[in-house]
Design an enzyme around this catalytic site. Sequence first.
Site, PDB file in Angstrom:
ATOM      1  N   LYS A 180      34.848  17.370  52.913  1.00  0.00           N
ATOM      2  CA  LYS A 180      33.738  16.770  53.651  1.00  0.00           C
ATOM      3  C   LYS A 180      32.489  17.613  53.439  1.00  0.00           C
ATOM      4  O   LYS A 180      32.357  18.708  53.971  1.00  0.00           O
ATOM      5  CB  LYS A 180      34.033  16.689  55.156  1.00  0.00           C
ATOM      6  CG  LYS A 180      33.036  15.780  55.862  1.00  0.00           C
ATOM      7  CD  LYS A 180      32.930  16.012  57.337  1.00  0.00           C
ATOM      8  CE  LYS A 180      31.912  17.045  57.698  1.00  0.00           C
ATOM      9  NZ  LYS A 180      30.518  16.776  57.300  1.00  0.00           N
ATOM     10  N   GLU A 255      34.663  30.988  56.185  1.00  0.00           N
ATOM     11  CA  GLU A 255      33.614  31.817  55.601  1.00  0.00           C
ATOM     12  C   GLU A 255      32.382  31.524  56.419  1.00  0.00           C
ATOM     13  O   GLU A 255      31.817  30.441  56.328  1.00  0.00           O
ATOM     14  CB  GLU A 255      33.476  31.453  54.123  1.00  0.00           C
ATOM     15  CG  GLU A 255      32.853  32.547  53.302  1.00  0.00           C
ATOM     16  CD  GLU A 255      31.355  32.412  53.290  1.00  0.00           C
ATOM     17  OE1 GLU A 255      30.720  33.016  54.176  1.00  0.00           O
ATOM     18  OE2 GLU A 255      30.838  31.706  52.422  1.00  0.00           O
ATOM     19  N   CYS A 289      24.429  32.775  53.299  1.00  0.00           N
ATOM     20  CA  CYS A 289      25.112  33.449  54.406  1.00  0.00           C
ATOM     21  C   CYS A 289      25.121  34.958  54.263  1.00  0.00           C
ATOM     22  O   CYS A 289      25.062  35.675  55.253  1.00  0.00           O
ATOM     23  CB  CYS A 289      26.531  32.921  54.522  1.00  0.00           C
ATOM     24  SG  CYS A 289      27.374  32.889  52.926  1.00  0.00           S
ATOM     25  N   GLU A 390      21.894  35.100  63.334  1.00  0.00           N
ATOM     26  CA  GLU A 390      21.636  34.562  62.005  1.00  0.00           C
ATOM     27  C   GLU A 390      20.523  33.518  62.075  1.00  0.00           C
ATOM     28  O   GLU A 390      20.582  32.603  62.892  1.00  0.00           O
ATOM     29  CB  GLU A 390      22.915  33.932  61.449  1.00  0.00           C
ATOM     30  CG  GLU A 390      22.761  33.493  60.024  1.00  0.00           C
ATOM     31  CD  GLU A 390      24.080  33.035  59.418  1.00  0.00           C
ATOM     32  OE1 GLU A 390      24.794  32.258  60.078  1.00  0.00           O
ATOM     33  OE2 GLU A 390      24.383  33.455  58.294  1.00  0.00           O
TER      34      GLU A 390
END
Length: 886
Positions: A180, A255, A289, A390
């Site tokens: 997906k 992850e 990331c 983040e």
Amino acid sequence: MEHYKLFINGEFVDAQSGKSFESIDPGTEQPIATVAQAGKADAEAAIAAARKAFDSGVWSGLTPVARMAKMQDFADQIAQQGLRLAATECMDSGQIMGLAKFGPLLGIGLLRNLSLAAATKFPWEEEIPISGNVFAPGRDFIRREPIGVCVGIIPWNFPMTMAFWKIAPALIMGNTIVLKPASVTSLSALIIAEAAKAAGIPDGVVNVIAGPGGELGKTLCTHPDVDKIAFTGSTEVGREIMRMASETVKKVTLELGGKSANIILDDADMDLAVEGACFGTFFHQGQICESGTRVLVSAKIYDEFLDKMKKRAESLRIGYQMDPTSHMGPLVSKQQLATVERYVKIGTEEGAKLITGGKRIEVQGIKGGYYYAPTIFANVNNKMRIAQEEIFGPVVCVIKFKSDEEAIAIANDSIYGLGGGVFSTNTARAERVARGVRTGTMWINNYHIFADFCPFGGYKQSGVGRELGLAGLHEYTLVKRIHVAAIADKKSNMTFQLMSDYKKVDGFSYNCPTAVIAGHGALSAIYKAMVDLGCRRALILTDPGVRKAGLADLVKDALVDFCVGMYDKIPADPDLASVDAATEAARELDADCIVSVGGGSVIDTAKGVCVTLKNGGKANDHLNLLVLTEPQTPHIAIPTTAGTGSEVTNAAVLTSTGAGRKLFIVDTHIMPNMAILDPRFTMTLPKELTVTTAMDALTHAIEAMTSTMANKICDGQALQAIRLINENLPLVVADGKNEKARLNMQIAATLAGWAFTIAQVGLAHGMAHTVGILHHVPHGAACGIVLPKVMRYNVDHAADKLALVAQALGVDTAGMTDREAALAAADAVEALMKKAGHPMRLRDVGVQEENLPICAFHAIADTAVLFNGRPVNDPNEVLEIYKQAY
Ligand SMILES: NC(=O)c1ccc[n+]([C@@H]2O[C@H](COP(=O)([O-])OP(=O)(O)OC[C@H]3O[C@@H](n4cnc5c(N)ncnc54)[C@H](O)[C@@H]3O)[C@@H](O)[C@H]2O)c1
């Protein structure tokens, strides 16, 4: 406008609901395609297709080589779609063309490299040469098998690359997948599906469904037919996925987010470090990331660095992603733009100093687009939200540090641990810093570097598991252990006995690699033995008593030039330090063979030396059972007592002061290569030692008869040993120079040693070991004193065997029942001991009565006791025997 459909069970289909959504070019905010919007029913159809394909074996049943061939076809189809993939990725995700064009190439490399590795280097099946369970002989091996149906859920920053990272390992390892993509960037994954179909990957093996996460995510993460979830995305969503997957205990690899530290040391090459810091943060608009979003700069160079970084950031060209001159394109979406703007506001409010950026950019000739300037915050405190949370945009925090230690501490002060960098001209210093940071990847003088065989993944809340490389392939397999019993027979199974009244082990394997040479003058065989073993540098190990008797020098003379030294400091009942000291002597002399000349103490030390010499370290490292897989340092044993049989046994008994008891090395590979039974070597043995060591051999033989491990070979050896000892012990006591009788005693001890190796022996040994370690009673003497008592204790469990012992001891058993004969055997042992002048009571050999209970507790835990004919579970029973022997 092009319309993209879902890929389910090998077909491109519209959503069952008929819904679709638009995909937007973030550089222009214009729609570029419509995409079928999957719902619960479509997700279930995709899972069903993947399940069916997996269970049918059409893919999982192929060999890794056959799958590799298919993956190569897949890679070729990706190549054919290369330009379309790159251009679509560029428009759909906002990646600059200079970056997007690498996507197909990297995907092709990954498919080819990993499938080749899986076909040629992956340990699909592995033998376990030593299982570590001495009670379960047989074959043990592991297989690695595909997990089943995998779900891949991927983010919008690298849609194509992430699709490859999920599809490639899942398929290569034999799984099927439902992928997906993020709804804002679904197009490249659906083009990859076209390539999979064109390559002839069987229907249902790859499925791609597009749509927003909520309902689809829930269906994918809770469906019982899904076996594994591999997710890349935010930590927040990762936590939710883990929670949902826990319902059906799916395997999960995650992850997740990061707030990685890029550490600029004071000795860094300034221009390189500035470039690394800008590339590490602003590349792909900071939407990576593992970006180095916390730039940690040494106070010594902070001002100069900041100044240069600001200039470099301001020189970057922000433009439409398809414009080949753009260094940076737009952010992926309106939503992401809002997030970045929100954090810039937070940073300013927190008191950080905005030195450049902090605003949207308008690109000439384009109306709209989510462009944002590279933004630098200085004077950032690591506790600020902009340094802890983040942001996922082109926003960097520059933080000052004073020492390398402080830099590491700041780097580690984060819930994340995904990437990171160090810039320094001193590689060793940089590596020290890299080792200190708790994170999944560290780059030194570089950033954002990935490779097919280098694992990637997070520490702490940055994730679970690894992607890429063999580590990544392992994440797509389950480990199955297969044990095949050596003998498929109920009565040969040692473990089943735990729930059975039948304790005897019927089946056996017999391995006695020691060559034996026996007879007067057998010593002369040693020279050829050295040649045959390919050795040239023998070290003689002995003890002071044996040396004084002149026996070690006899051997030295026989070895002539092959002797490089003699070590004579081995004590009786050696401990691990004795082995270490002797090993040191062997190392210093570069010995390639050990010749032991002595009793059990010397031979056992030599066994310890051979293992330690071969494997390194200290003797304490090698107190193990059945773990050696190859021959050890060659060993020739010349016994000078007729007792332990250690010259042929697989055991070395060594005192561990740490454990406060005798411990063992037990292994076929410590059996000496050769045993030389030359009667001249026992003729000097004093009478008392002659008797007590003989009782050791007799105890081996008698306990071997009653052991649960006894077998017909062992019985034969034991009975012959008993006969020889019964006949010859009185003769050697009467005349220590009776050479024939001495040789017979040596042969008896060797036979008993073999029997003991099979039988692992019984309670008398356990009891003797205990009084040996606690009261320094010589092993043979202690064995002899308790042996008749233990024989009586065992009488109802081994009467038939003890009746045979009676006969071997010369008892006329005619007319006796087995039980009567067994008791007569115990009497005969006592009679023999008396005749030979052996001590008869523990009190006579220095044991104190008040210590008997503690002896009983220790004895019950001795390994030898496990094999006693009668199960020993009650320390009170053992205490009772000690009392009888007292
Ligand atoms: N590895 C095995 O299979 C095994 C089996 C049983 C016992 N053991 C161990 O063996 C050790 C006992 O060995 P042991 O009973 O042979 O005694 P030992 O090796 O301890 O020797 C006892 C004494 O006899 C002296 N001696 C030996 N031979 C001589 C000779 N020919 N002339 C003059 N003096 C001599 C030695 O100098 C020593 O002082 C114990 O530590 C015991 O735990 C090992």
